[in-house]
Design a protein around this motif. Structure first.
Motif, mmCIF file in Angstrom:
data_model
loop_
_atom_site.group_PDB
_atom_site.id
_atom_site.type_symbol
_atom_site.label_atom_id
_atom_site.label_comp_id
_atom_site.label_asym_id
_atom_site.label_seq_id
_atom_site.Cartn_x
_atom_site.Cartn_y
_atom_site.Cartn_z
ATOM 1 N N LEU A 157 42.748 40.587 33.411
ATOM 2 C CA LEU A 157 43.655 39.716 34.163
ATOM 3 C C LEU A 157 44.721 40.544 34.885
ATOM 4 O O LEU A 157 45.032 40.300 36.057
ATOM 5 C CB LEU A 157 44.320 38.704 33.228
ATOM 6 N N ALA A 158 45.244 41.562 34.206
ATOM 7 C CA ALA A 158 46.267 42.412 34.812
ATOM 8 C C ALA A 158 45.703 43.176 36.012
ATOM 9 O O ALA A 158 46.378 43.350 37.030
ATOM 10 C CB ALA A 158 46.817 43.384 33.772
ATOM 11 N N ALA A 159 44.449 43.622 35.905
ATOM 12 C CA ALA A 159 43.830 44.351 37.010
ATOM 13 C C ALA A 159 43.666 43.447 38.225
ATOM 14 O O ALA A 159 43.943 43.855 39.364
ATOM 15 C CB ALA A 159 42.478 44.913 36.575
ATOM 16 N N VAL A 160 43.217 42.209 37.994
ATOM 17 C CA VAL A 160 43.047 41.272 39.105
ATOM 18 C C VAL A 160 44.402 40.968 39.744
ATOM 19 O O VAL A 160 44.530 40.926 40.979
ATOM 20 C CB VAL A 160 42.364 39.980 38.634
ATOM 21 N N ARG A 161 45.430 40.774 38.926
ATOM 22 C CA ARG A 161 46.768 40.475 39.459
ATOM 23 C C ARG A 161 47.239 41.611 40.357
ATOM 24 O O ARG A 161 47.763 41.377 41.458
ATOM 25 C CB ARG A 161 47.749 40.249 38.317
ATOM 26 N N GLY A 188 35.757 38.871 43.340
ATOM 27 C CA GLY A 188 35.410 38.189 42.103
ATOM 28 C C GLY A 188 35.289 39.136 40.935
ATOM 29 O O GLY A 188 35.704 40.295 40.993
ATOM 30 N N LEU A 189 34.687 38.628 39.870
ATOM 31 C CA LEU A 189 34.515 39.370 38.621
ATOM 32 C C LEU A 189 33.063 39.826 38.486
ATOM 33 O O LEU A 189 32.134 39.172 38.955
ATOM 34 C CB LEU A 189 34.885 38.497 37.428
ATOM 35 N N HIS A 190 32.902 40.954 37.807
ATOM 36 C CA HIS A 190 31.579 41.527 37.577
ATOM 37 C C HIS A 190 31.406 41.794 36.095
ATOM 38 O O HIS A 190 32.285 42.364 35.440
ATOM 39 C CB HIS A 190 31.422 42.840 38.348
ATOM 40 N N SER A 191 30.262 41.393 35.541
ATOM 41 C CA SER A 191 29.972 41.613 34.123
ATOM 42 C C SER A 191 28.556 42.142 33.982
ATOM 43 O O SER A 191 27.635 41.665 34.650
ATOM 44 C CB SER A 191 30.098 40.289 33.353
ATOM 45 N N HIS A 192 28.395 43.134 33.124
ATOM 46 C CA HIS A 192 27.053 43.671 32.837
ATOM 47 C C HIS A 192 26.984 43.901 31.332
ATOM 48 O O HIS A 192 27.787 44.661 30.786
ATOM 49 C CB HIS A 192 26.823 44.974 33.592
ATOM 50 N N ILE A 193 26.011 43.269 30.663
ATOM 51 C CA ILE A 193 26.016 43.302 29.194
ATOM 52 C C ILE A 193 25.114 44.365 28.604
ATOM 53 O O ILE A 193 25.148 44.608 27.397
ATOM 54 C CB ILE A 193 25.666 41.924 28.588
ATOM 55 N N GLY A 194 24.288 45.026 29.415
ATOM 56 C CA GLY A 194 23.428 46.069 28.871
ATOM 57 C C GLY A 194 22.095 46.115 29.572
ATOM 58 O O GLY A 194 21.932 45.561 30.657
ATOM 59 N N SER A 195 21.115 46.776 28.951
ATOM 60 C CA SER A 195 19.812 46.972 29.575
ATOM 61 C C SER A 195 18.693 46.662 28.594
ATOM 62 O O SER A 195 18.891 46.644 27.377
ATOM 63 C CB SER A 195 19.673 48.421 30.067
ATOM 64 N N HIS A 249 37.821 33.565 35.056
ATOM 65 C CA HIS A 249 37.794 33.126 36.457
ATOM 66 C C HIS A 249 38.695 31.898 36.648
ATOM 67 O O HIS A 249 39.485 31.839 37.599
ATOM 68 C CB HIS A 249 36.336 32.804 36.832
ATOM 69 N N ALA A 250 38.586 30.932 35.739
ATOM 70 C CA ALA A 250 39.406 29.718 35.828
ATOM 71 C C ALA A 250 40.879 30.034 35.598
ATOM 72 O O ALA A 250 41.765 29.467 36.261
ATOM 73 C CB ALA A 250 38.917 28.689 34.810
ATOM 74 N N GLN A 251 41.163 30.946 34.661
ATOM 75 C CA GLN A 251 42.551 31.331 34.392
ATOM 76 C C GLN A 251 43.177 32.000 35.612
ATOM 77 O O GLN A 251 44.356 31.757 35.942
ATOM 78 C CB GLN A 251 42.608 32.279 33.187
ATOM 79 N N ILE A 252 42.412 32.822 36.314
ATOM 80 C CA ILE A 252 42.916 33.490 37.520
ATOM 81 C C ILE A 252 43.240 32.460 38.597
ATOM 82 O O ILE A 252 44.283 32.536 39.254
ATOM 83 C CB ILE A 252 41.881 34.520 38.012
ATOM 84 N N GLU A 253 42.354 31.477 38.780
ATOM 85 C CA GLU A 253 42.638 30.417 39.751
ATOM 86 C C GLU A 253 43.917 29.669 39.380
ATOM 87 O O GLU A 253 44.753 29.369 40.241
ATOM 88 C CB GLU A 253 41.460 29.435 39.820
ATOM 89 N N ARG A 254 44.059 29.383 38.093
ATOM 90 C CA ARG A 254 45.193 28.579 37.633
ATOM 91 C C ARG A 254 46.494 29.379 37.656
ATOM 92 O O ARG A 254 47.524 28.896 38.151
ATOM 93 C CB ARG A 254 44.912 28.093 36.203
ATOM 94 N N ASP A 255 46.487 30.595 37.133
ATOM 95 C CA ASP A 255 47.727 31.352 36.954
ATOM 96 C C ASP A 255 48.138 32.146 38.196
ATOM 97 O O ASP A 255 49.331 32.327 38.454
ATOM 98 C CB ASP A 255 47.591 32.315 35.775
ATOM 99 N N LEU A 256 47.158 32.637 38.940
ATOM 100 C CA LEU A 256 47.464 33.487 40.088
ATOM 101 C C LEU A 256 47.295 32.757 41.420
ATOM 102 O O LEU A 256 47.689 33.284 42.466
ATOM 103 C CB LEU A 256 46.578 34.739 40.090
ATOM 104 N N GLY A 257 46.715 31.590 41.378
ATOM 105 C CA GLY A 257 46.464 30.874 42.622
ATOM 106 C C GLY A 257 45.447 31.569 43.507
ATOM 107 O O GLY A 257 45.448 31.398 44.727
ATOM 108 N N CYS A 278 30.712 26.131 34.431
ATOM 109 C CA CYS A 278 31.594 25.735 35.540
ATOM 110 C C CYS A 278 32.118 24.313 35.327
ATOM 111 O O CYS A 278 33.306 24.035 35.571
ATOM 112 C CB CYS A 278 30.854 25.835 36.865
ATOM 113 N N ARG A 279 31.250 23.422 34.867
ATOM 114 C CA ARG A 279 31.714 22.063 34.574
ATOM 115 C C ARG A 279 32.746 22.074 33.458
ATOM 116 O O ARG A 279 33.774 21.381 33.527
ATOM 117 C CB ARG A 279 30.527 21.178 34.185
ATOM 118 N N ALA A 280 32.486 22.869 32.423
ATOM 119 C CA ALA A 280 33.404 22.924 31.285
ATOM 120 C C ALA A 280 34.771 23.472 31.690
ATOM 121 O O ALA A 280 35.799 23.031 31.161
ATOM 122 C CB ALA A 280 32.798 23.785 30.171
ATOM 123 N N GLN A 281 34.782 24.413 32.625
ATOM 124 C CA GLN A 281 36.041 25.028 33.055
ATOM 125 C C GLN A 281 36.680 24.280 34.222
ATOM 126 O O GLN A 281 37.826 24.562 34.581
ATOM 127 C CB GLN A 281 35.799 26.485 33.471
#
Length: 470
Positions: free
Chosen positions: A220-224, A236-243, A262-270, A310-313
């Motif tokens: 979150l701090a990096a995005v801010r 946006g955000l990137h995630s990679h869990i392994g191979s 992602h939802a927190q960034i929209e809410r807190d950072l606009g 996405c629906r849940a968030q």
């Protein structure tokens, strides 16, 4: 299980894995392990791309990587079509050369690179820079400057130092009044997911070098910080869990945590970020024990996961992307070797193992030694009437761990001069090849419809000595 005195001392090491069974017909090809055009004729000769391997060897020698162009294109198209509406980035680190980069672009895929050298190959192949993603945990200022100047579509940010470098580049562009060129970035995050794979290729747990932790708040701090920087566009955000992951279950947890952020960034950072990348790591069948999912099955599961989260968030679904590499090129390539020596070694209990030494080894396939990876093999130049025997295909290098195929059933009459072919060598074999023992890296020969062409030539002694200034 490893042992401090070496692999041979581990429990059961000399008995072979529990999953390995003697085949009813040692000459039969396990088709799920090979390129789609691979077949054996009545004489037991292996053909790929409509060409008999002994004919290729007569012209190009061994060892050699054989790349089935039609199979590669078919697998690329399968991901493109199954993940319709997603951006599919071919992970160039698996294997990249100019021809492959062109095939990727021609099949409608984007391209992921992770070094200046890979970027150079992509640009040489006339890949649209806007369709290139740039990975790496230690990009230099010069590398980042070049990526931005070339118009790379997205840079995957991996550290605070990289953010500082991008701030410097953005400030330089702003000072020059540039409005068209600016860094476009995604933030790599670690979702705290333990992928069920080798620890060296599990990349979403906390204790490793990639990304910003979601749990600690670093992500979150990096995005801010990027959002507040002048002249940087946050995609946006990137995630990679392994191979070498066989199903979508690990992506479910990762998607939930990344979309929560992602939802927190929209809410807190606009900040509304239009994109999200869920990485790659989709597995392939190296042996008969492996049962990977198809692109269609993976796509259906991942679409369902993302829509649910996405629906849940309560957020709109972002533009999604994935990064298959191994799953496209891995099965499309095999390696052919010539047998040099065969040695029978007595095992505990009166059994024997045949050590089949070939003219390559860990210099052209390090994965067995590095990851304890399993491979299969077949006799490629003839059929054999002799029953199968447990065998180990080993290389010619001065290392006891120089093993290509740890355990396989091969005919009991394998002899010097025979050809052994190993499937599933498209990913992380040529790309991780070395000059260990001053060996020469093999060529990559593309085959299609009965035609063959060298797309990466064999190294020569002159290549080897070119950097040795004496």
């Amino acid at each position: 299980m490893t042992h401090e005195a070496g692999w041979a001392h581990a429990p059961g090491a000399l008995a072979g894995p529990a999953w390995l069974r003697a085949p009813e017909d040692v000459n039969r090809l396990e088709s799920q392990l090979w390129p789609s055009t691979a077949r054996k004729d009545d004489a037991g000769v292996l053909h790929v791309g409509g060409i008999a391997l002994p004919d290729l060897v007569a012209e190009h020698n061994t060892p050699a990587y054989i790349l089935d162009e039609a199979d590669f294109r078919s697998r690329a198209a399968a991901f493109r079509d199954a993940f319709a509406g997603w951006d599919v980035y071919y992970a160039g680190k698996a294997f990249l050369c100019t021809a492959v980069a062109r095939w990727v672009a021609e099949e409608g895929l984007s391209l992921d690179v992770c070094s200046d050298g890979e970027l150079t190959v992509a640009l040489r192949a006339d890949v649209d820079p806007a369709r290139i993603g740039y990975h790496g945990n230690n990009k230099t200022l010069l590398e980042l400057r070049r990526a931005v100047a070339e118009g790379v579509g997205r840079i995957i940010v991996d550290s605070l130092h990289e953010i500082e470098r991008l701030e410097t580049i953005a400030a330089e562009l702003v000072s020059r009044g540039s409005t068209e060129v600016r860094p476009r970035v995604m933030v790599r995050v670690t979702a705290g997911v333990e992928a069920h794979t080798h620890e060296y290729i599990a990349t979403a747990h906390e204790d490793q070098k990639f990304g910003f932790s979601i749990t600690s708040g670093d992500a979150l701090a990096a995005v801010r910080r990027l959002h507040e920087a002048d002249g940087i566009e946050v995609l946006g955000l990137h995630s990679h869990i392994g191979s070498q992951i066989f199903d979508a279950s690990g992506f479910e947890v990762a998607a939930r945590r990344v979309l929560t952020l992602h939802a927190q960034i929209e809410r807190d950072l606009g900040l509304t970020m239009p994109e999200m990348d869920l990485g790659g790591g989709f597995g392939i069948a190296y042996t008969t024990q492996d049962d990977p999912s198809t692109p269609a099955v993976l796509a259906a599961a991942m679409n369902q996961i993302v829509d649910h989260e996405c629906r849940a968030q309560g957020v709109a679904r972002p533009q999604l992307s994935i990064e298959p590499g191994r799953a496209i090129v891995g099965p499309s390539m095999c390696t052919v070797y010539t047998v040099g020596t065969v040695k029978q070694v007595a095992l505990d209990g009166g059994a024997q193992r045949s050590y089949v030494s070939v003219d390559g080894g860990m210099s052209d396939n390090i994965r067995t030694a590095l990851y304890d990876a399993d491979y299969s093999a077949t006799l490629a130049n003839r059929a054999s009437p002799i029953p199968a025997t447990i065998s180990r295909v080993v290389g010619k290098h001065c290392e006891a761990g120089d093993i290509v195929v740890r355990d396989e059933f091969l005919p009991g009459d394998v002899r010097p001069g025979d050809l052994i072919a190993v499937p599933g060598t498209g990913a992380y074999c040529r790309s991780m090849a070395s000059n260990y023992n001053h060996s020469l890296r093999p060529p990559v020969i593309a085959v299609k419809d009965g035609e063959a062409r060298v797309i990466v030539r064999r190294e020569t002694v002159d290549d080897l000595l070119a950097t040795d200034l004496g």
